[in-house]
Design a protein around this motif. Sequence first.
Motif, PDB file in Angstrom:
ATOM      1  N   LEU A 112       0.850  -1.190   0.000  1.00 36.02           N
ATOM      2  CA  LEU A 112       0.000   0.000   0.000  1.00 36.02           C
ATOM      3  C   LEU A 112       0.886   1.240   0.000  1.00 36.02           C
TER       4      LEU A 112
ATOM      5  N   ASP B 152      -2.057   5.961   1.386  1.00 39.15           N
ATOM      6  CA  ASP B 152      -3.255   5.169   1.672  1.00 39.15           C
ATOM      7  C   ASP B 152      -3.166   4.441   3.006  1.00 39.15           C
ATOM      8  N   TRP B 153      -2.163   4.782   3.797  1.00 36.42           N
ATOM      9  CA  TRP B 153      -1.947   4.042   5.054  1.00 36.42           C
ATOM     10  C   TRP B 153      -1.775   5.037   6.197  1.00 36.42           C
TER      11      TRP B 153
ATOM     12  N   THR C  99      -0.446  -5.078  -0.998  1.00 38.26           N
ATOM     13  CA  THR C  99      -1.730  -5.026  -1.699  1.00 38.26           C
ATOM     14  C   THR C  99      -2.091  -6.437  -2.157  1.00 38.26           C
TER      15      THR C  99
END
Length: 327
Positions: free
Chosen positions: A172, A176-177, A187
């Motif tokens: 990721l 997005d984290w 992912t």
Amino acid sequence: MTRAQPQAKDATRSKWTDKAVYAAGAVVWRLVDGKLRVLLIHRTKYRDITLPKGKVDPGEMLAETAVREVHEETGIRVSLGVPVGVSRYHLPSNKQKVVHYWAAEATDDAIRESTFVPNREIAAVEWVSVSKARSRLSYPVDLEILDFFARLVDDGVLRTFPVIALRHAKALSRGDWDGPDAERPLTDRGLRQAESIVGPLRAFGVRRIVTSDAVRCVQTVKPLTKALERKAVKTAKISQDAWEDGQDDLRSVIGRRVRSGKPAVVCSHGPVLPGILSEIALATGTIQGSYVGSAADLEPAAFSVVHLSATNPGSGIIAIETHVPKV
């Protein structure tokens, strides 16, 4: 300087090779009463004598093709050593055939466990000296591969072991984290990549697994640890966090792997990989060149195999080859 030039990346194809037929094989060798012997196969359909090889199956990477084809044609399970060249020639269909070869030692145990019997494809196999192989092989392209193999023999660096630098699979993005970077997971694509590299890594006889303690690295090697039924050694010494903080210790980790003389994979992060490759060069007294930087410039889940002499430590890096997953 490497004796064998790096293999072409699995996922990198020049324009003319896009329509080529890809295959892989090996110069399989053993010592008999201290004398070197190589394995030739007699093919039934073509009435020829050649080296074991075969076409890449869908989804396979070249290294696993070579190991599978050697086993299917000779009954012998091998681990790959140094790359010994690529042959290219035209098929009757006018397509190019591109065959990658490695040296591969047949151990006594592997030969005892072989279940080979003559069949519709392979009429016979035979062990011969290099000089006799030159007189018996049916094709000039095979002779070129054998000549490269013979140079390794002459240099005393035929028996090798690999230290493999692996970049973790697709993770990721940081954006997005929300959690700590070390806990950033793979992912779905990354998880598929991790599964896809098990076969190619096993093709090189990997037995030891060392990984950054970051989640994305641990997840990358998990399918391999399961397949080998071995635990990975997790260490912060090769993590990205430690590298960014100046707290890494690549030298001790790599030095131990080089001294062990055992096939190993070291899983780390993109920014850390140049240091890992440089430490392998330093530990083996190898003059560093652009090939070290190229071997460290890896896509997610790609890996570079650094071949080192098992019998002549002063030889430095014998060859480097890079493999890129197809997922």
